[in-house]
Every structure is written in C-alpha cells, then in structure tokens.
Design an enzyme around this catalytic site. Structure first.
Site, PDB file in Angstrom:
ATOM      1  N   ARG A 233       0.848  -1.196   0.000  1.00 49.93           N
ATOM      2  CA  ARG A 233       0.000   0.000   0.000  1.00 49.93           C
ATOM      3  C   ARG A 233       0.885   1.247   0.000  1.00 49.93           C
ATOM      4  NH1 ARG A 233      -3.404  -2.743  -1.428  1.00 49.93           N
ATOM      5  NH2 ARG A 233      -5.482  -3.120  -0.601  1.00 49.93           N
ATOM      6  N   GLU A 262      -2.942   7.573  -4.345  1.00 52.80           N
ATOM      7  CA  GLU A 262      -2.988   6.957  -5.664  1.00 52.80           C
ATOM      8  C   GLU A 262      -4.223   7.411  -6.460  1.00 52.80           C
ATOM      9  OE1 GLU A 262      -1.857   2.789  -5.265  1.00 52.80           O
ATOM     10  OE2 GLU A 262      -3.865   2.321  -5.950  1.00 52.80           O
TER      11      GLU A 262
HETATM   12  P1  NAI Z   1      -1.268 -11.185   5.407  1.00 50.17           P
HETATM   13  O1  NAI Z   1      -2.228 -10.667   6.418  1.00 50.17           O
HETATM   14  O2  NAI Z   1      -1.290 -12.624   5.044  1.00 50.17           O
HETATM   15  O3  NAI Z   1       0.232 -10.831   5.852  1.00 50.17           O
HETATM   16  C1  NAI Z   1       0.620  -9.622   6.398  1.00 50.17           C
HETATM   17  C2  NAI Z   1       1.816  -9.888   7.292  1.00 50.17           C
HETATM   18  O4  NAI Z   1       2.344  -8.625   7.724  1.00 50.17           O
HETATM   19  C3  NAI Z   1       1.465 -10.692   8.557  1.00 50.17           C
HETATM   20  O5  NAI Z   1       2.331 -11.807   8.679  1.00 50.17           O
HETATM   21  C4  NAI Z   1       1.696  -9.699   9.698  1.00 50.17           C
HETATM   22  O6  NAI Z   1       2.174 -10.308  10.885  1.00 50.17           O
HETATM   23  C5  NAI Z   1       2.747  -8.799   9.080  1.00 50.17           C
HETATM   24  N1  NAI Z   1       2.882  -7.478   9.691  1.00 50.17           N
HETATM   25  C6  NAI Z   1       1.931  -6.699  10.244  1.00 50.17           C
HETATM   26  N2  NAI Z   1       2.480  -5.542  10.675  1.00 50.17           N
HETATM   27  C7  NAI Z   1       3.797  -5.612  10.383  1.00 50.17           C
HETATM   28  C8  NAI Z   1       4.893  -4.720  10.557  1.00 50.17           C
HETATM   29  N3  NAI Z   1       4.740  -3.525  11.132  1.00 50.17           N
HETATM   30  N4  NAI Z   1       6.106  -5.110  10.120  1.00 50.17           N
HETATM   31  C9  NAI Z   1       6.290  -6.319   9.529  1.00 50.17           C
HETATM   32  N5  NAI Z   1       5.283  -7.206   9.328  1.00 50.17           N
HETATM   33  C10 NAI Z   1       4.054  -6.841   9.751  1.00 50.17           C
HETATM   34  O7  NAI Z   1      -1.493 -10.276   4.114  1.00 50.17           O
HETATM   35  P2  NAI Z   1      -1.076 -10.603   2.605  1.00 50.17           P
HETATM   36  O8  NAI Z   1      -2.145 -11.395   1.949  1.00 50.17           O
HETATM   37  O9  NAI Z   1       0.302 -11.121   2.597  1.00 50.17           O
HETATM   38  O10 NAI Z   1      -1.140  -9.143   1.956  1.00 50.17           O
HETATM   39  C11 NAI Z   1      -0.274  -8.092   2.380  1.00 50.17           C
HETATM   40  C12 NAI Z   1      -0.766  -6.779   1.792  1.00 50.17           C
HETATM   41  O11 NAI Z   1      -0.574  -6.785   0.379  1.00 50.17           O
HETATM   42  C13 NAI Z   1      -2.282  -6.535   1.945  1.00 50.17           C
HETATM   43  O12 NAI Z   1      -2.603  -6.008   3.207  1.00 50.17           O
HETATM   44  C14 NAI Z   1      -2.582  -5.570   0.825  1.00 50.17           C
HETATM   45  O13 NAI Z   1      -2.468  -4.254   1.313  1.00 50.17           O
HETATM   46  C15 NAI Z   1      -1.470  -5.834  -0.183  1.00 50.17           C
HETATM   47  N6  NAI Z   1      -2.017  -6.366  -1.447  1.00 50.17           N
HETATM   48  C16 NAI Z   1      -1.722  -5.697  -2.605  1.00 50.17           C
HETATM   49  C17 NAI Z   1      -2.222  -6.142  -3.818  1.00 50.17           C
HETATM   50  C18 NAI Z   1      -1.920  -5.435  -5.109  1.00 50.17           C
HETATM   51  O14 NAI Z   1      -2.616  -5.661  -6.119  1.00 50.17           O
HETATM   52  N7  NAI Z   1      -0.909  -4.588  -5.181  1.00 50.17           N
HETATM   53  C19 NAI Z   1      -3.104  -7.315  -3.887  1.00 50.17           C
HETATM   54  C20 NAI Z   1      -3.303  -7.989  -2.605  1.00 50.17           C
HETATM   55  C21 NAI Z   1      -2.786  -7.497  -1.439  1.00 50.17           C
END
Ligand code: NAI
Length: 336
Positions: A233, A262
């Site tokens: 993001r 964005e």
């Molecule tokens: P997820 O919930 O499976 O993983 C997120 C991870 O970040 C978790 O392991 C959590 O413990 C960790 N986390 C939380 N706060 C943190 C911090 N301050 N420092 C380090 N790690 C931290 O989510 P997923 O599926 O991996 O997606 C991640 C992000 O990717 C989503 O929240 C979304 O914003 C973004 N995304 C972007 C897309 C795109 O088209 N560009 C598509 C899908 C998701």
C-alpha cells in the site's frame, strides 16, 4: 436483497447477475467515493474494489446498508469505524492471489535488475540493438529483505529461494516453515533494512500502526544502492522521504505498484476542477509525478492482483461472502 457492485466490468456482470438471481443486483462501472455517490439510496449491500472510498459520507447516504463485500484483501479503503457505529458487516477476500502478487513483485524486481522495458522500447523506438545502456545485475547471491511474511511475503520468500537469493525477513509473527524450507533468516526490521540489496514490503496498511513505516529513518538505514519494492500500500511509505532517497542516489531504484494518494494522482485533472485538494494531496501528487518520470523507478497501476486466475478467485469468494451473509452465516468478516 438490493445489492450494487461498483467499479465493475462486463465480465463481472455476466458472473454476478445470474449467480444472484432473485436479488436486485446493479453493476456500476465507476468506483464509489465522495465525488461519485450512487443515485439509489436504499441499497442493503455494496461490493467495492480498492479504488472505491467507502467514507462516512458514503455510509450516511445509505441508511439501509448492512453489508460491504470488498473484492480485495486490503480493506483500508473502508471507514471501519463508521461501519462499526452502524453495525455494517464487512467481508474481504483473504487470499486470492498470494502467489499472484508475489509473482508480480518479481516482475518489478526483474524489471529493475534487467531493464527489460527500457531495452524493448529502445528497439521499438529507434531500431537499435545496442546493449550499452542495459547492463543489469544477477539476483543469485543477492539479499532480499522481506518485510511482512504473511501469505504474499511467504510466496516472495519461496520464489527468492528459487533465484538462489539470501533471504532476510522481518515479521512480528515469524513463519517457522520459511526458515527450514527456504533458509529464511528472521531478524529485526532495522537489521533487514541494513543488510538487504532489495527490500520488499508486504505489510497491511493500518492507519495507527503501519502508516509511513518506510520513512526517512528507514531509508537512511538501507545500504547505499538498495532497491525498494512496494506492492502492498502507498500509505506505508513516506513518499517525500522515498523521493529524497532516490534523488540523493542513496537508493538505486524503486518498483512501485501502489502510491500514496494513488486515487487523487490518477484522477487529478478532473478532481482539480471539482474539489479543493488539500496541501498534502498536492504535495503527494507532485512527488508521485517525480516518481513517474524518474528513470530508475518503475510504476505500475496497482496491477499486481490482475491475472485471469486471481480475478476468478476474487469473484467466486465475493459471491460466497454475499451468499453467506444473506443466509445469516457471514464469512471472511473483517473485525471492526
Ligand atoms: P497477510 O495478512 O497474510 O500478511 C501480512 C503480514 O504482515 C502478517 O504476517 C503480519 O504479521 C505482518 N505485519 C503486520 N504488521 C507488520 C509490521 N509492522 N512489520 C512487519 N510485518 C508486519 O497479508 P497478505 O495477503 O500477505 O497481503 C499483504 C498486503 O498486500 C495486503 O494487506 C494488501 O495491502 C497488499 N495487497 C496488494 C495487492 C496489489 O494488487 N498490489 C493485492 C493484494 C494485497
């Protein structure tokens, strides 16, 4: 139930309309936001994508709204506090494209390491097959820093292992399997930033927790010549600090699928005539234009999710979320 889907395509219509037969289903091409409010005010459910903004104003306009199905993993485009006050349930699509976004992350990394589009454009525009400008660098042996090793970050680790990279990770909840299966090493965020050649961000945006986690201090910690990748993001990054790090040459380059402000940047020309943007929005717009024009930055239009397979999974889970809500057993509910 009266349901409107925003920011939809003809294929969405062909999928959702027959699947929700018996309900009043409307498919609207535009996203919903303060500047594009629906004409119908008796909607009970809406389905949106990340380029909608479900604000307090949108929610106030829809007094019968009970359910929001976002066709995305992230839900920072929805005012959850406003939903909580009205007891509006929100469902997301928790995993439709963990591999999809991880593969795109490597598309950005490879674009920076091997300059594919620049060399391709040279041939198309000038006919020259000179390789003088297009020397890249190997990924094998380099260190990738994966910040956030949830579903997408874990897939990035898996792919990085295939490229024979060193893998340094930070996550408050380490994934033991990544250590044993892919030789990933967990360390503090500071250590990841200090030791990586490429830093890739896979953390959710939570306004009071992860806003600008990549700030001046974080970029200063990175080694000179580091590449930075963001497919998570835009708001995780202090764009001014990123621009400074690139302008000074401290960062070698960046690959960005997401930008701060964005939506404003995408629709700036029409928005400037309609609303009075605030100072911060204008600043972000100018920084984003620096990034768009910079030769060592590759920007894509929030496209990491966009494959045939991922879109089909998004549609299917969204449909299941809506049917589950209607039948009184909501699933994939976001905690408010
Ligand atoms: P997820 O919930 O499976 O993983 C997120 C991870 O970040 C978790 O392991 C959590 O413990 C960790 N986390 C939380 N706060 C943190 C911090 N301050 N420092 C380090 N790690 C931290 O989510 P997923 O599926 O991996 O997606 C991640 C992000 O990717 C989503 O929240 C979304 O914003 C973004 N995304 C972007 C897309 C795109 O088209 N560009 C598509 C899908 C998701």
């Amino acid at each position: 139930m009266k349901i409107a889907f925003f920011n939809t395509t003809e294929t969405d219509k062909q999928f959702f309309s027959p699947a929700l037969k018996g309900h009043a289903v409307e498919l609207i091409p535009e996203p919903i936001n303060d500047d594009f409010l629906p004409f119908t005010h008796d909607l009970e459910a809406i389905s949106v994508f990340v380029n909608s903004q479900v604000t307090q104003k949108v929610i106030d306009l829809l007094p019968k709204l009970r359910f929001i199905a976002t066709r995305s993993t992230g839900f920072d485009h929805i005012d959850l506090a406003a939903c909580k006050k009205r007891a509006i349930a929100v469902s997301n699509v928790p995993s439709y494209g963990s591999n999809t976004v991880a593969e795109f992350t490597f598309a950005l990394i490879l674009e920076l390491s091997r300059k594919v589009s620049g060399s391709y454009n040279q041939i198309r525009q000038t006919g020259s097959f000179s390789v003088a400008q297009w020397q890249g660098f190997d990924l094998s042996g380099k260190t990738v820093g994966v910040v956030g090793t949830g579903k997408i970050g874990a897939n990035v680790v898996q792919i990085a292992h295939g490229f024979d990279m060193q893998i340094h990770c930070y996550d408050p909840f380490p994934n033991e399997q990544l250590k044993t299966q892919y030789d990933a090493t967990y360390m503090t965020l500071e250590q990841v930033l200090e030791t990586s050649d490429i830093v890739s961000l896979h953390v959710p945006y939570i306004p009071n927790k992860t806003h600008h986690i990549m700030n001046k201090k974080a970029f200063d910690r990175m080694k000179p010549g580091t590449y930075f990748i963001n497919t998570a993001r835009g708001e995780l990054v202090d764009t001014e600090a990123l621009v400074e790090a690139l302008q000074s040459g401290h960062l070698a380059g960046a690959g960005l699928d997401v930008l701060e402000e964005e939506s404003f940047t995408q629709h700036c020309e029409e928005r400037l005539l309609e609303i009075h943007p605030n100072e911060q929005q204008l600043k972000e717009y100018l920084f984003n234009h620096y990034l768009i024009d910079a030769d060592n930055v590759i920007i894509t239009p929030h496209n990491a999710f966009n494959t045939v397979e991922a879109i089909q999974r998004i549609r299917q889970t969204t449909l299941e979320n809506i049917i589950a809500f209607i039948s009184g057993k909501p699933q994939n509910v976001v905690s408010l």
